[in-house]
Design a protein around this motif. Structure first.
Motif, PDB file in Angstrom:
ATOM      1  N   ILE A 167       0.848  -1.199   0.000  1.00 29.87           N
ATOM      2  CA  ILE A 167       0.000   0.000   0.000  1.00 29.87           C
ATOM      3  C   ILE A 167       0.881   1.246   0.000  1.00 29.87           C
ATOM      4  N   GLY A 168       1.975   1.197   0.780  1.00 33.91           N
ATOM      5  CA  GLY A 168       2.891   2.331   0.845  1.00 33.91           C
ATOM      6  C   GLY A 168       3.526   2.652  -0.491  1.00 33.91           C
ATOM      7  N   PHE A 169       3.822   1.628  -1.306  1.00 35.80           N
ATOM      8  CA  PHE A 169       4.391   1.871  -2.633  1.00 35.80           C
ATOM      9  C   PHE A 169       3.379   2.562  -3.539  1.00 35.80           C
ATOM     10  N   PHE A 170       2.126   2.121  -3.470  1.00 36.48           N
ATOM     11  CA  PHE A 170       1.129   2.816  -4.294  1.00 36.48           C
ATOM     12  C   PHE A 170       0.894   4.219  -3.769  1.00 36.48           C
ATOM     13  N   TYR A 171       1.012   4.400  -2.463  1.00 32.67           N
ATOM     14  CA  TYR A 171       0.885   5.739  -1.887  1.00 32.67           C
ATOM     15  C   TYR A 171       1.979   6.659  -2.435  1.00 32.67           C
ATOM     16  N   VAL A 172       3.206   6.141  -2.540  1.00 38.63           N
ATOM     17  CA  VAL A 172       4.286   6.908  -3.170  1.00 38.63           C
ATOM     18  C   VAL A 172       3.869   7.312  -4.580  1.00 38.63           C
ATOM     19  N   ALA A 173       3.329   6.350  -5.335  1.00 41.61           N
ATOM     20  CA  ALA A 173       2.947   6.607  -6.720  1.00 41.61           C
ATOM     21  C   ALA A 173       1.831   7.642  -6.828  1.00 41.61           C
ATOM     22  N   ALA A 174       0.963   7.702  -5.818  1.00 44.57           N
ATOM     23  CA  ALA A 174      -0.193   8.603  -5.870  1.00 44.57           C
ATOM     24  C   ALA A 174       0.121  10.017  -5.405  1.00 44.57           C
ATOM     25  N   LEU A 175       1.286  10.221  -4.803  1.00 45.54           N
ATOM     26  CA  LEU A 175       1.621  11.520  -4.241  1.00 45.54           C
ATOM     27  C   LEU A 175       2.046  12.521  -5.311  1.00 45.54           C
ATOM     28  N   LEU A 223      -6.234  14.439  -6.032  1.00 46.54           N
ATOM     29  CA  LEU A 223      -5.968  13.198  -6.759  1.00 46.54           C
ATOM     30  C   LEU A 223      -5.395  12.097  -5.874  1.00 46.54           C
ATOM     31  N   THR A 224      -4.544  12.460  -4.903  1.00 48.90           N
ATOM     32  CA  THR A 224      -3.943  11.427  -4.055  1.00 48.90           C
ATOM     33  C   THR A 224      -5.002  10.644  -3.262  1.00 48.90           C
ATOM     34  N   PRO A 225      -5.935  11.314  -2.570  1.00 48.03           N
ATOM     35  CA  PRO A 225      -6.988  10.532  -1.874  1.00 48.03           C
ATOM     36  C   PRO A 225      -7.854   9.726  -2.828  1.00 48.03           C
ATOM     37  N   LEU A 226      -8.144  10.278  -4.018  1.00 47.31           N
ATOM     38  CA  LEU A 226      -8.988   9.546  -4.971  1.00 47.31           C
ATOM     39  C   LEU A 226      -8.265   8.309  -5.509  1.00 47.31           C
ATOM     40  N   LEU A 227      -6.995   8.449  -5.833  1.00 47.19           N
ATOM     41  CA  LEU A 227      -6.218   7.296  -6.300  1.00 47.19           C
ATOM     42  C   LEU A 227      -6.128   6.227  -5.215  1.00 47.19           C
ATOM     43  N   MET A 228      -5.893   6.655  -3.963  1.00 48.90           N
ATOM     44  CA  MET A 228      -5.805   5.690  -2.875  1.00 48.90           C
ATOM     45  C   MET A 228      -7.165   5.023  -2.621  1.00 48.90           C
ATOM     46  N   ALA A 229      -8.238   5.788  -2.761  1.00 50.40           N
ATOM     47  CA  ALA A 229      -9.568   5.207  -2.579  1.00 50.40           C
ATOM     48  C   ALA A 229      -9.818   4.127  -3.622  1.00 50.40           C
ATOM     49  N   TRP A 230      -9.479   4.433  -4.888  1.00 52.17           N
ATOM     50  CA  TRP A 230      -9.652   3.440  -5.950  1.00 52.17           C
ATOM     51  C   TRP A 230      -8.795   2.209  -5.687  1.00 52.17           C
ATOM     52  N   TYR A 231      -7.545   2.416  -5.309  1.00 51.29           N
ATOM     53  CA  TYR A 231      -6.621   1.295  -5.116  1.00 51.29           C
ATOM     54  C   TYR A 231      -7.069   0.407  -3.962  1.00 51.29           C
ATOM     55  N   LEU A 232      -7.391   1.005  -2.828  1.00 52.32           N
ATOM     56  CA  LEU A 232      -7.765   0.218  -1.657  1.00 52.32           C
ATOM     57  C   LEU A 232      -9.078  -0.524  -1.877  1.00 52.32           C
ATOM     58  N   GLN A 233     -10.037   0.147  -2.507  1.00 53.63           N
ATOM     59  CA  GLN A 233     -11.320  -0.515  -2.757  1.00 53.63           C
ATOM     60  C   GLN A 233     -11.178  -1.641  -3.778  1.00 53.63           C
ATOM     61  N   SER A 234     -10.319  -1.443  -4.799  1.00 54.36           N
ATOM     62  CA  SER A 234     -10.135  -2.487  -5.816  1.00 54.36           C
ATOM     63  C   SER A 234      -9.374  -3.688  -5.259  1.00 54.36           C
ATOM     64  N   SER A 235      -8.594  -3.448  -4.189  1.00 56.69           N
ATOM     65  CA  SER A 235      -7.860  -4.563  -3.580  1.00 56.69           C
ATOM     66  C   SER A 235      -8.613  -5.181  -2.410  1.00 56.69           C
ATOM     67  N   ALA A 241      -9.695  -3.696   0.380  1.00 59.76           N
ATOM     68  CA  ALA A 241      -9.515  -3.064   1.692  1.00 59.76           C
ATOM     69  C   ALA A 241     -10.610  -2.027   1.910  1.00 59.76           C
ATOM     70  N   PRO A 242     -11.156  -1.937   3.119  1.00 58.01           N
ATOM     71  CA  PRO A 242     -12.199  -0.936   3.380  1.00 58.01           C
ATOM     72  C   PRO A 242     -11.639   0.474   3.307  1.00 58.01           C
ATOM     73  N   PHE A 243     -12.388   1.361   2.674  1.00 55.81           N
ATOM     74  CA  PHE A 243     -11.952   2.756   2.572  1.00 55.81           C
ATOM     75  C   PHE A 243     -13.177   3.651   2.615  1.00 55.81           C
ATOM     76  N   PRO A 244     -13.403   4.357   3.735  1.00 55.62           N
ATOM     77  CA  PRO A 244     -14.562   5.248   3.848  1.00 55.62           C
ATOM     78  C   PRO A 244     -14.334   6.530   3.035  1.00 55.62           C
ATOM     79  N   LEU A 245     -14.765   6.523   1.780  1.00 61.74           N
ATOM     80  CA  LEU A 245     -14.427   7.607   0.850  1.00 61.74           C
ATOM     81  C   LEU A 245     -14.972   8.960   1.303  1.00 61.74           C
TER      82      LEU A 245
END
Length: 332
Positions: free
Chosen positions: A101-109, A144-156, A158-162
């Motif tokens: 998750i941290g690697f995708f977080y890097v990518a989304a920043l 964009l960072t929260p939206l990308l993380m929301a998409w990533y976590l939900q697609s994997s 993981a719960p994400f209260p958008l």
């Protein structure tokens, strides 16, 4: 060849992590000091200071270099995530879930601000383009960072209260930025005179957030549950990620025929990620997770290695620019 100076802030980050590992009790959520309050209000403070020091007029000089701007935005918020997803598909279980998750977080920043401009200047690149995109990237990252993380976590799965997360981003991030911009009307001169102290305050808050995140991770046993070798694996991973993205950007800028100065700005701004945004935003996006320390470890290591690697690349570009300048009189 002279080695680049090690950023004292990197050493301070390492010290904050070591302090959390050795003495986590003061920084735990719900502990005696209620460190989570420092984290919450600290996030507001970081983004208020960002809004206060953000000078929109600095963006005007590079406004019309649209090819470079488009290349940086696409690299930052599209190429980076795609590269991480491709690596994750090839090596799906190489790291613990929180680190992935941290690697995708890097990518989304978003991209960095000050260091990108400084390195582009050192490399004799297009400084107005770097200033424009460093600022634009940071503003886009708020959304964009929260939206990308929301998409990533939900697609994997993981719960994400958008909606609650977006609400917190607006209240803790966007509103302070707007208040900082409004405050520039009265405080712009003061902020310019006290830029050094503002930078120190900003970094102190980031260090406090890092300390708190790692204290919670220690308290929840995140580090005892994972092999210490994971830190080395993450370090290797962030170096690989940097070079893959940098290579793609280099090839892309040459294919599109960008001039040398614009190409340097795109390479440096497009391949770097912002620790100054990533650390304060993490408690907002990953609120309630005990493994936030492991999630932000990739961006901390990426920050260190990007400074180290880009320093060498910028110095090489500077020497090339000097050689070109020196050759021109003889050619004439």
């Amino acid at each position: 060849m002279r080695l680049p100076k090690l950023d004292p802030f990197v050493l301070a980050l390492a010290a904050a992590v070591l302090l959390a590992l050795a003495w986590p009790a003061p920084g735990e959520t719900g502990g005696l000091l209620h460190w989570e309050w420092i984290t919450t209000y600290g996030v507001c403070g970081v983004f208020f200071l960002y809004g206060l020091t953000l000078a929109p007029e600095r963006m005007r000089a590079g406004l019309w270099r649209w090819k470079a701007h488009l290349a940086i935005v696409v690299t930052t918020f599209a190429v980076f995530p795609l590269v991480v997803l491709a690596i994750e598909a090839v090596l799906p279980e190489a790291l613990p879930d929180a680190a992935i998750i941290g690697f995708f977080y890097v990518a989304a920043l978003p991209s960095t601000v000050s260091s990108s401009v400084a390195m582009v200047s050192l490399a004799r690149g297009n400084i107005p383009v770097a200033i424009f995109n460093a600022t634009l990237s940071s503003l886009l990252g708020v959304f964009l960072t929260p939206l990308l993380m929301a998409w990533y976590l939900q697609s994997s799965g993981a719960p994400f209260p958008l909606l609650p997360t977006i609400t917190k981003v607006v209240l803790l991030v966007l509103v302070p930025i707007l208040l900082g911009q409004i405050g520039r009307r009265w405080l712009a001169g003061w902020a310019q005179r006290n830029g050094r102290w503002i930078k120190l305050a900003d970094r102190a808050i980031i260090l406090a957030i890092v300390y708190g995140a790692f204290c919670d991770s220690v308290a929840e046993g995140v580090w005892t549950q994972n092999d210490p070798v994971v830190v080395v694996e993450i370090a290797v991973g962030v170096i690989l990620l940097f070079f893959v993205v940098y290579a793609l950007v280099t090839v892309g800028t040459r294919l599109f025929g960008l001039p040398r100065e614009d190409r340097i700005a795109v390479q440096f701004c497009g391949s770097k990620k912002s620790l100054a945004t990533g650390v304060p935003l993490a408690p907002v996006i990953f609120a309630g997770r005990p493994d936030v320390g492991l999630i932000i470890l990739p961006i901390m290591l990426f920050h260190f290695f990007q400074l180290l690697i880009v320093s060498f690349i910028a110095a090489r570009y500077a020497r090339e620019a000097d050689d070109i300048a020196a050759a021109r009189p003889s050619e004439a």
